[in-house]
Scaffold this active site. Structure first.
Site, PDB file in Angstrom:
ATOM      1  N   GLU A  75       4.903  19.110   6.337  1.00  0.00           N
ATOM      2  CA  GLU A  75       6.095  18.686   7.072  1.00  0.00           C
ATOM      3  C   GLU A  75       7.017  17.831   6.216  1.00  0.00           C
ATOM      4  OE1 GLU A  75       3.024  18.551   8.173  1.00  0.00           O
ATOM      5  OE2 GLU A  75       2.929  19.607  10.089  1.00  0.00           O
ATOM      6  N   PHE A 137      -4.483  14.395  22.872  1.00  0.00           N
ATOM      7  CA  PHE A 137      -4.696  15.050  21.585  1.00  0.00           C
ATOM      8  C   PHE A 137      -3.351  15.232  20.867  1.00  0.00           C
ATOM      9  CE2 PHE A 137      -5.133  19.029  19.082  1.00  0.00           C
ATOM     10  CZ  PHE A 137      -5.942  18.480  18.095  1.00  0.00           C
ATOM     11  N   GLN A 138      -3.318  14.798  19.621  1.00  0.00           N
ATOM     12  CA  GLN A 138      -2.122  14.880  18.780  1.00  0.00           C
ATOM     13  C   GLN A 138      -0.921  14.168  19.387  1.00  0.00           C
ATOM     14  OE1 GLN A 138      -1.697  19.011  17.443  1.00  0.00           O
ATOM     15  NE2 GLN A 138      -2.989  18.459  15.716  1.00  0.00           N
ATOM     16  N   LYS A 187       6.067  19.138  25.490  1.00  0.00           N
ATOM     17  CA  LYS A 187       5.796  20.564  25.667  1.00  0.00           C
ATOM     18  C   LYS A 187       6.263  21.065  27.031  1.00  0.00           C
ATOM     19  CE  LYS A 187       2.222  23.938  24.770  1.00  0.00           C
ATOM     20  NZ  LYS A 187       0.850  24.144  24.298  1.00  0.00           N
ATOM     21  N   MET A 497       7.789   5.927 -15.482  1.00  0.00           N
ATOM     22  CA  MET A 497       8.614   4.755 -15.179  1.00  0.00           C
ATOM     23  C   MET A 497       7.753   3.516 -14.950  1.00  0.00           C
ATOM     24  SD  MET A 497      11.553   3.576 -15.031  1.00  0.00           S
ATOM     25  CE  MET A 497      12.943   4.630 -14.639  1.00  0.00           C
TER      26      MET A 497
HETATM   27  C1  LIG Z   1       6.070   8.177  -3.110  1.00  0.00           C
HETATM   28  C2  LIG Z   1       6.200   7.213  -4.218  1.00  0.00           C
HETATM   29  N1  LIG Z   1       5.111   6.540  -4.667  1.00  0.00           N
HETATM   30  C3  LIG Z   1       5.232   5.660  -5.682  1.00  0.00           C
HETATM   31  C4  LIG Z   1       6.440   5.422  -6.272  1.00  0.00           C
HETATM   32  C5  LIG Z   1       6.572   4.410  -7.390  1.00  0.00           C
HETATM   33  N2  LIG Z   1       6.979   5.075  -8.622  1.00  0.00           N
HETATM   34  C6  LIG Z   1       8.252   5.098  -9.046  1.00  0.00           C
HETATM   35  S1  LIG Z   1       8.468   5.973 -10.441  1.00  0.00           S
HETATM   36  C7  LIG Z   1       6.836   6.337 -10.527  1.00  0.00           C
HETATM   37  C8  LIG Z   1       6.293   7.183 -11.630  1.00  0.00           C
HETATM   38  C9  LIG Z   1       6.895   8.517 -11.650  1.00  0.00           C
HETATM   39  O1  LIG Z   1       6.168   9.339 -12.523  1.00  0.00           O
HETATM   40  P1  LIG Z   1       6.636  10.804 -12.852  1.00  0.00           P
HETATM   41  O2  LIG Z   1       6.974  11.536 -11.620  1.00  0.00           O
HETATM   42  O3  LIG Z   1       5.628  11.433 -13.733  1.00  0.00           O
HETATM   43  O4  LIG Z   1       8.003  10.598 -13.614  1.00  0.00           O
HETATM   44  P2  LIG Z   1       8.332   9.908 -15.026  1.00  0.00           P
HETATM   45  O5  LIG Z   1       8.681   8.489 -14.725  1.00  0.00           O
HETATM   46  O6  LIG Z   1       7.120  10.036 -15.888  1.00  0.00           O
HETATM   47  O7  LIG Z   1       9.490  10.669 -15.540  1.00  0.00           O
HETATM   48  C10 LIG Z   1       6.141   5.753  -9.471  1.00  0.00           C
HETATM   49  C11 LIG Z   1       4.682   5.837  -9.268  1.00  0.00           C
HETATM   50  C12 LIG Z   1       7.549   6.142  -5.767  1.00  0.00           C
HETATM   51  N3  LIG Z   1       8.792   5.962  -6.249  1.00  0.00           N
HETATM   52  N4  LIG Z   1       7.398   7.024  -4.764  1.00  0.00           N
END
Ligand SMILES: Cc1ncc(C[n+]2csc(CCOP(=O)(O)OP(=O)(O)O)c2C)c(N)n1
Lengths: 585, 197
Positions: A75, A137-138, A187, A497
């Site tokens: 979803e 349920f749900q 529903k 990042m």
């Molecule tokens: C759902 C979610 N969980 C955690 C984060 C925190 N976060 C921001 S950037 C990042 C790393 C992203 O890694 P990747 O997708 O491999 O991209 P890169 O920075 O290596 O280009 C994280 C864990 C987020 N923004 N969104």
């Protein structure tokens, strides 16, 4: 499952209705039938959804329907697809899910759309009204759960309220400051039959979005612009949402004003044809010249932007020499974080149309000279290597090969920032990215939604390995419907990042950011997509070209330099001009 | 920081109260008191919220309230003259020898004794918050056993004091530092100083 088929004739198809139903004629329909027909009337051409017990009567309406139904694999994916579709087309995206877990799975997508003011309507099934509150349920209190992450939400308890509620949902989603609206549909309301005499009226006495700006404020703003020596236009996603890019460009040219865009504002100006005016992105990972220009300007003209903390850096020293004009449709955005000298509440397009005739051209020679010195001295740059693929290089090549004509979706992280920095943005609705919430996993489903909305444009998801894996299951959706998205994973085997912050602020203690990844090319093949690999810098243009020329969904696993950092960088708490350049200038 | 009385007209729908209370909580605004009641129109309810904060914060509160779809109208009554009333029920320790004294105290404030017990009395009092608070302070020495207040309801007065046309609205936000403070660290004319490596 006790889901009896509806009595024959109670849910006429859209076609029979169209011909049968002159205005105000009384017609017997079920709640689900009403919903379906109003979606058709609202111009919904595609629905992204995932079924379940509490929404089956509504699903049944789409067995034979002019509306295309895209079955997603989660979803959250359905929500991001509706969002990506909306961002790419400007139309309201629609997602339909079941009760309980279906609706809670959708919440991340709603929050993503809410933070970026994206118009979409979500319809969730709910347990029967008699069961609500009994831990059925749900059952989940979906209106309660989604209230803080929607522009508006409502539980429909009486089928008589349904026609109006659905119309209101679309109206609220797309007007004013747009946003997601959720309609929770028990529903029994879906199956209840009703003689409807639907007059199409809305009941929204408190909802009065402002569109025209106050003429006096507009005149004041125009005078300030004409008098400014060093103005800067600071342009956000509001300009894209208001379809005001053309007016914005006109204003910038007529007033000869440099333009910097936020992550969501990319494409508001054509960075190639209006190269002289383009300052590219500003903020934490913005260009040095945009940030210096903001800090040095005497007038900052914010249009459809909200002074987000990733944009302003330290507030106390943001644009310290500038008077500020702020044009925004949402009065609560104005003066929320930064003091404003000339606020104009109104739709960006309407306000700019009024303002343009009042703007005089001015050379601003000294200002543009200063800016071009900054541009020459501090361009976006990186160090090219022979033995490792630089992620920035991949994006540059993509930009070149597609001539800046592709729609680009992204995940969240370094790759997202590099995409903003190194792709050359040319048209509105080109960038599909989660700015406000920063939702990893957004890229792939959003790209699918965008591609469905814009079948005649190449759609590329520039993704990170971490982000991609959060919603990679949607490759099955792309394969099932043969959606020709191209995914370029800038695979650094890290949550890049976060690793960058660990390197800079936690003495390289890489806690839980290293990723041991699957073979993405083979994973793609297993899903029925084309998978390609990229390990050698020499192969970059060739493999990207192959990707672009291969029909259907394609995934490129680009193994890039592992510990590359995004620069410039304004550390949290620093002023915009206090950038780290990472030894690149 | 001052007291603001917000008068909020809302569509009479389920969930509106939760929506408004939730917005206050999520954005860190405080609620001093909140009263909801019916109005002359069965489709509308009237909500009065007392919130203490600086003007800029309250302006945000007002704008955020305005964004909630079932909210029909928001007014800050503390910006005009208004009638405000709070209702107090207070149970005070009252041995027989203090009865006269407490009755007189209640009378001065136009309060009523609504319950008499062997050791306590319950006094009912209406009025603006300041009056209620003054009365409570005077009861304190006797020993307050229980106290309950409705919170403020309010209405603007029909006749507002004559005043000049409202000034053009100048919203407030975070005040930025003066240019001089930052000028020293700003990029010089031929490009900014090189950042520290
Ligand atoms: C759902 C979610 N969980 C955690 C984060 C925190 N976060 C921001 S950037 C990042 C790393 C992203 O890694 P990747 O997708 O491999 O991209 P890169 O920075 O290596 O280009 C994280 C864990 C987020 N923004 N969104």
């Amino acid at each position: 499952m006790a889901n009896k088929p509806l009595p024959a004739g109670s849910a006429p198809s859209a076609d029979s209705l169209k011909t049968q139903m002159p205005a105000r004629k009384v017609v017997k329909k079920t709640g689900a039938g009403i919903l379906h027909d109003i979606l058709v009337e609202e111009g919904v051409e595609v629905i992204f959804g995932y079924g379940g017990g509490a929404i089956m009567p509504t699903f049944d309406q789409f067995y034979k329907s002019p509306v295309r139904f895209i079955l997603t694999r989660h979803e959250q994916g359905a929500g991001h697809m509706a969002d990506g579709y909306s961002r790419a087309t400007g139309k309201v995206g629609t997602a339909i899910v079941t009760s309980g877990p279906g609706a809670t799975n959708l919440t991340t997508a709603l929050a993503t759309a809410y933070m970026d003011s994206i118009p979409m309507v979500a319809i969730s099934g709910q347990v029967a009204t008699a069961a609500i509150g009994n831990d059925a349920f749900q059952e989940a209190d979906v209106v309660g759960v989604t209230r803080p992450v929607t522009k508006h939400n409502v539980l429909v308890k009486d089928v008589r309220d349904l026609p109006r509620t659905i119309r209101e949902a679309y109206f609220i989603a797309r007007t004013g400051r747009p946003g997601p609206v959720l309609v929770d549909l028990p529903k029994d309301v879906q199956v209840a039959a009703l003689d409807i005499e639907d007059d199409g009226e809305l009941n929204l006495p408190g909802y009065r979005p402002r569109s025209k700006g106050n003429m006096r404020q507009i005149r004041l703003a125009a005078e300030a612009i004409n008098a400014a020596e060093r103005p800067v236009l600071y342009v956000g996603g509001g300009v894209i949402l208001a379809e005001a890019a053309e007016e914005l460009r006109q204003l910038a040219r007529q007033g000869n004003i440099p333009v910097t865009t936020t992550l969501l504002g990319m494409g508001a100006i054509d960075e190639l044809s209006d190269e002289k005016l383009a300052l590219h992105m500003l903020g934490m990972h913005g260009s040095a010249y945009a940030n210096y220009a903001v800090q040095g300007c005497d007038l900052l003209i914010a249009v459809g932007a909200r002074f987000d903390d990733r944009v302003t850096g330290k507030l106390e020293t943001f644009a310290p020499q500038a008077r500020i004009i702020h044009i925004d449709v949402d009065p609560s955005s104005i003066a929320k974080s930064v003091e404003v000298d000339i606020p104009v509440v109104g739709d960006a397009r309407e306000v700019l149309l009024e303002m343009i005739p009042l703007i005089r051209y001015s050379e601003r020679a000294a200002w543009f000279e200063q800016i071009s010195r900054w541009k020459q001295r501090y361009p976006f740059t990186y160090q090219q290597k022979d033995d490792a693929i630089k992620p920035q290089y991949v994006i540059e090549q993509l930009s070149r090969l597609t001539e800046g004509q592709a729609i680009i979706a992204t995940g969240v992280g370094q790759h997202q920032m590099w995409a903003a920095q190194f792709y050359r943005w040319r048209f509105p609705r080109q960038m599909i990215t989660s700015g406000g919430l920063g939702t990893m996993g957004y890229g792939l489903p959003a790209a699918i939604g965008a591609a469905i909305g814009c079948p005649n444009r190449p759609v590329i998801d520039i993704d990170g390995d971490g982000s991609f894996l959060m919603t990679a299951n949607e490759l099955a959706t792309a394969a099932q419907y043969n959606i020709p998205i191209k995914v370029v994973i800038l695979n650094n085997h890290f949550q890049g990042m976060v690793r960058q912050w660990q390197e800079l602020f936690f003495e390289k203690r890489y806690t839980a950011t290293e990723m041991v990844n699957p073979n993405f090319a083979r994973l793609a093949e297993a899903y029925g997509c084309k998978g390609l690999e990229l390990r050698d810098p020499k192969d970059v243009p060739g493999v990207l070209e192959e990707m672009l020329n291969t029909p259907g969904p394609v995934v490129v696993d680009a193994h890039v330099a592992r510990e590359e950092n995004v620069y410039p960088m304004v550390a949290v708490g620093k002023s915009l001009h206090e950038m780290e350049m990472g030894g690149l200038s | 920081m001052r007291k603001h009385i917000l008068s909020i007209l809302v569509q009479n729908q389920p969930g509106v109260l939760a929506h408004i209370a939730g917005m206050f909580a999520a954005r860190g605004y405080n609620i001093d008191s909140l009263v909801v009641g019916r109005t002359e129109d069965p489709d509308l309810s009237h909500m009065v919220i007392v919130s203490i904060g600086d003007d800029a914060t309250l302006e945000q509160v007002r704008k955020q309230l305005g964004k909630i779809v079932p909210v029909v109208k928001v007014r800050d009554l503390s910006e005009q003259t208004c009638v405000e009333r709070d209702l107090l029920l207070i149970r005070v320790h009252c041995p027989p020898d203090k009865r006269i004294e407490l009755r007189q105290l209640a009378e001065v404030f136009r309060g009523n004794i609504v319950d008499f017990g062997p050791r306590t009395v319950v006094i009912q009092l209406t009025g603006p918050e300041e009056k209620i608070e003054a009365f409570v302070e005077l009861c304190r020495p006797y020993g307050i056993k229980q106290l309950s207040r409705t919170g403020v309801i309010a209405m603007s007065r029909d006749t507002q004091p004559v005043e000049a046309a409202p000034l053009p609205h100048k919203p407030k936000g975070r005040r930025r530092a003066g240019a001089a403070m930052v000028a020293a660290s700003m990029p010089s004319d031929d490009g900014p100083p090189l950042p520290p490596s």
